[in-house]
Design an enzyme around this catalytic site. Structure first.
Site, PDB file in Angstrom:
ATOM      1  N   LYS A 125       0.869  -1.180   0.000  1.00 31.15           N
ATOM      2  CA  LYS A 125       0.000   0.000   0.000  1.00 31.15           C
ATOM      3  C   LYS A 125       0.903   1.226   0.000  1.00 31.15           C
ATOM      4  O   LYS A 125       2.029   1.178   0.495  1.00 31.15           O
ATOM      5  CB  LYS A 125      -0.849   0.028   1.283  1.00 31.15           C
ATOM      6  CG  LYS A 125      -1.861  -1.096   1.397  1.00 31.15           C
ATOM      7  CD  LYS A 125      -3.196  -0.655   0.833  1.00 31.15           C
ATOM      8  CE  LYS A 125      -4.244  -1.750   0.949  1.00 31.15           C
ATOM      9  NZ  LYS A 125      -4.607  -2.017   2.346  1.00 31.15           N
ATOM     10  N   HIS A 128       1.817   7.073   2.621  1.00 30.89           N
ATOM     11  CA  HIS A 128       1.214   8.394   2.434  1.00 30.89           C
ATOM     12  C   HIS A 128       1.640   9.369   3.529  1.00 30.89           C
ATOM     13  O   HIS A 128       2.381   9.005   4.449  1.00 30.89           O
ATOM     14  CB  HIS A 128      -0.303   8.282   2.327  1.00 30.89           C
ATOM     15  CG  HIS A 128      -0.943   7.605   3.500  1.00 30.89           C
ATOM     16  ND1 HIS A 128      -1.073   8.211   4.721  1.00 30.89           N
ATOM     17  CD2 HIS A 128      -1.457   6.362   3.627  1.00 30.89           C
ATOM     18  CE1 HIS A 128      -1.667   7.375   5.555  1.00 30.89           C
ATOM     19  NE2 HIS A 128      -1.901   6.250   4.920  1.00 30.89           N
ATOM     20  N   HIS A 131       1.538   8.451   7.215  1.00 31.59           N
ATOM     21  CA  HIS A 131       2.672   7.663   7.709  1.00 31.59           C
ATOM     22  C   HIS A 131       3.896   8.542   7.911  1.00 31.59           C
ATOM     23  O   HIS A 131       4.717   8.298   8.779  1.00 31.59           O
ATOM     24  CB  HIS A 131       3.007   6.527   6.731  1.00 31.59           C
ATOM     25  CG  HIS A 131       1.933   5.485   6.650  1.00 31.59           C
ATOM     26  ND1 HIS A 131       1.301   5.175   5.480  1.00 31.59           N
ATOM     27  CD2 HIS A 131       1.366   4.715   7.605  1.00 31.59           C
ATOM     28  CE1 HIS A 131       0.400   4.234   5.714  1.00 31.59           C
ATOM     29  NE2 HIS A 131       0.417   3.936   7.003  1.00 31.59           N
TER      30      HIS A 131
HETATM   31  N1  ARG Z   1      -0.307  -0.124   9.824  1.00 32.82           N
HETATM   32  C1  ARG Z   1      -1.207   0.728  10.532  1.00 32.82           C
HETATM   33  C2  ARG Z   1      -1.751   1.827   9.614  1.00 32.82           C
HETATM   34  O1  ARG Z   1      -1.213   2.085   8.563  1.00 32.82           O
HETATM   35  C3  ARG Z   1      -0.559   1.407  11.710  1.00 32.82           C
HETATM   36  C4  ARG Z   1      -0.054   0.467  12.771  1.00 32.82           C
HETATM   37  C5  ARG Z   1      -0.065   1.096  14.107  1.00 32.82           C
HETATM   38  N2  ARG Z   1       0.534   0.325  15.154  1.00 32.82           N
HETATM   39  C6  ARG Z   1      -0.051  -0.601  15.865  1.00 32.82           C
HETATM   40  N3  ARG Z   1       0.655  -1.214  16.810  1.00 32.82           N
HETATM   41  N4  ARG Z   1      -1.303  -0.898  15.727  1.00 32.82           N
HETATM   42  O2  ARG Z   1      -2.762   2.424   9.955  1.00 32.82           O
END
Ligand code: ARG
Length: 562
Positions: A125, A128, A131
């Site tokens: 993905k 963006h 992030h």
């Molecule tokens: N991959 C997730 C996202 O893009 C964020 C992960 C956040 N960390 C966690 N421990 N849940 O939204």
């Protein structure tokens, strides 16, 4: 030299108050011309049965000047202290020069382990700007904790598991081309993923096929696993090239998939502790006594979800790292999720739940439509960096000051400008992205601070000799303001960590640069000789060190000329 401590110690000798209480009362006067430190005498009114102004006057008379304090003056109910500027200058500048890159750091953290989880993009993905917000804040916090002597572990909790990988495998087997994907992985994977969704609307059988592939993946099927591994590798390669550009590295890329084989034990433990209850076929933990909605951990088909992996990850981290703090830098929309995770941990009897912190941040808004690219809704980080660097380069070429290494310098300034914009305000605020503000060389921006540093370095280069503090010298108001600003780096770092707010360091360095520019504009340096020249060069060098160290904490690089 901590002058607040020093003054508190002396005041403790001439008042009935304890040194610690005095420390709590001593404050900065509202303006520079009112001295360096103010002691409000109101707390003594009862004991002395006198009006505060009178107490202030008496204390002023009994506080004899010493090696640090030039005079103590009563103004209303306050006792204002004026320090000996030369003594302060010597102490601060020699401290900065001797510590160099370590200036501002300390050992407060006693090597206790702080985990900072940040960035955490999703495999296949786009990376963006949301992030990027996490990446900028997380990296700065990690640097800040490290500067305070904590043992920091930088964790990237990759989104590398979930039913979407069944869809991706299905899409790849139907329409994927290995070579095309190798060339532009995330883009191409996204394309076939989107195609899957479009075609599945016409042909629902595709969804069953995807579920089948995810099941194979969960069972460890060879082909499915090989494809998943490859998706992960090519995506990570792309993420890593962005991280390289930002000067960021992680200690661990253990993402959601890592917890795949560790969840069963946690689910068993939840069952043993009688915490799982059935609700509409699914398994949940009731959190109504915490005022929270239930936390769903197993779907009706027994499948684990995002939350199951987070509970498991927190327990794994406790066991593996024995953390003092476990910080999650994740957007505010996930606040409830983290409250639920921490509440589940607490119900399981783990006190480490109290050491888990969700550090949330707002969203990124765009002031000009131009940033929304490729007809889609997300703004890609790569596009933002590219545009920032291109605009910087155009500006630099136009100004015509820099002739060598224009590309390298533009890269550092352009990337720095983006990071600065994300660290400029309290993180819970939304960001309105504006190229004008971000690249304003005179405003509150990375280029402004970087430019101050480059100016200082240019003087030092031209001077050739390095600054050595002379025996005696005079300190102007602007010089003194710069020295005091320099002195505040460690306090800013501590404050920033206490609030988990990198903007404190950002504001600090912006002010430091502003003080440096005032000094630069009012004090001549290279035209001077002897002690004046030596003192000002030493101050210039110290200011450069302060700016560089503080920018470094924000992940922003300096340039030697611009
Ligand atoms: N991959 C997730 C996202 O893009 C964020 C992960 C956040 N960390 C966690 N421990 N849940 O939204």
């Amino acid at each position: 030299m901590n002058l607040k401590e020093y003054v508190a110690g002396r005041l403790a000798g001439i008042t009935p108050l304890e040194k610690n209480d005095i420390l709590g009362l001593l404050a900065l006067p509202p303006t520079d011309d009112m001295g360096d430190l103010a002691f409000p005498c109101f707390a003594l009114a009862k004991t002395f049965r006198k009006a505060p102004p009178m107490i202030a006057a008496e204390l002023a008379a009994s506080y004899a000047p010493d090696e640090w304090v030039e005079k103590a003056e009563a103004v209303g109910g306050y006792l204002n202290f004026y320090f000996k500027r030369e003594a302060v200058a010597k102490s601060v500048i020699s401290d900065v020069l001797s510590k160099g890159k370590a200036y501002g750091t300390d050992t407060l953290g006693e090597n206790k382990t702080v985990l900072v989880e940040y960035s955490s993009p999703n495999i296949a993905k786009p990376f963006h700007v949301g992030h990027l917000y996490s990446t900028a804040v997380g990296n700065a916090l990690a640097n800040i904790y490290e500067a305070l002597g904590y043992n920091v572990q930088r964790l990237n909790h990759l989104g590398d598991w979930g039913t979407q990988f069944g869809k991706l495998i299905c899409a790849y087997k139907r329409w994927g081309d290995k070579e095309t994907i190798e060339k532009d992985p995330i883009n191409e994977l996204l394309k076939i993923y989107v195609r899957f969704h479009n075609e599945a609307e016409e042909d629902p059988a595709l969804e069953d096929e995807a579920r089948h592939y995810f099941k194979l993946l969960e069972e460890g099927d060879e082909e499915a696993t090989a494809l998943w591994t490859w998706f992960r590798e090519v995506s990570l390669r792309e993420f890593k090239s962005t991280y390289d550009r930002l000067g960021i590295a992680f200690d661990s890329y253990n993402g959601e998939a890592f917890y795949g084989d560790k969840m069963a034990a946690v689910v068993d433990e939840l069952k043993e502790k009688d915490l799982l209850v059935e609700s509409e076929g699914a398994q949940i933990v009731d959190l109504s006594d915490e005022g929270l909605p239930p936390c769903l951990l197993l779907k009706s088909d027994g499948a684990t979800i995002y939350a199951t992996r987070d509970v498991t990850a927190a327990l794994y981290r406790k066991q593996h790292y024995d953390f003092y703090k476990n910080i999650y830098v994740v957007g505010l929309p996930q606040s409830l999720h983290f409250k639920q995770i921490f509440a589940v941990l607490k119900k399981m009897g783990y006190d480490c739940a109290d050491d888990c912190v969700h550090v949330g941040f707002g969203t990124v808004k765009l002031s000009d439509g131009k940033l929304s690219t490729r007809g889609g809704k997300v703004v890609l980080l790569e596009d933002v960096l590219k545009e920032s660097v291109a605009r910087t380069e155009a500006k630099i070429r136009e100004a015509g000051i820099v002739t060598e290494d224009v590309e390298e310098i533009s890269e550092k300034i352009g990337v720095g400008a983006v990071l600065y914009a994300f660290l400029h305000n309290s993180r819970e605020k939304d960001i309105v992205f504006s190229w004008e503000d971000m690249l304003d060389f005179e405003g509150e921006s990375a280029p402004y601070v970087q430019y101050s540093y480059a100016r200082g370095k240019s003087i030092l280069r031209r001077a050739e000799e390095s600054g050595k503090l002379p025996e005696s010298f005079c300190v102007t108001d602007e010089e003194y303001a710069l020295i005091k600003a320099l002195d505040g780096l460690n306090a800013a770092i501590r404050d920033s960590a206490e609030k988990n707010e990198p903007f404190v360091v950002n504001r600090y360095v912006t002010n430091l640069a502003r003080c440096f520019n005032k000094f630069y504009n009012t004090s001549s340096i290279l035209k001077e000789e002897g002690d004046v020249r030596a003192f000002r060069l030493a101050l210039c060098e110290a200011a450069c060190i302060g700016i560089q160290n503080a920018l470094g904490l924000l992940g922003i690089q300096t340039v030697e000329q611009m």
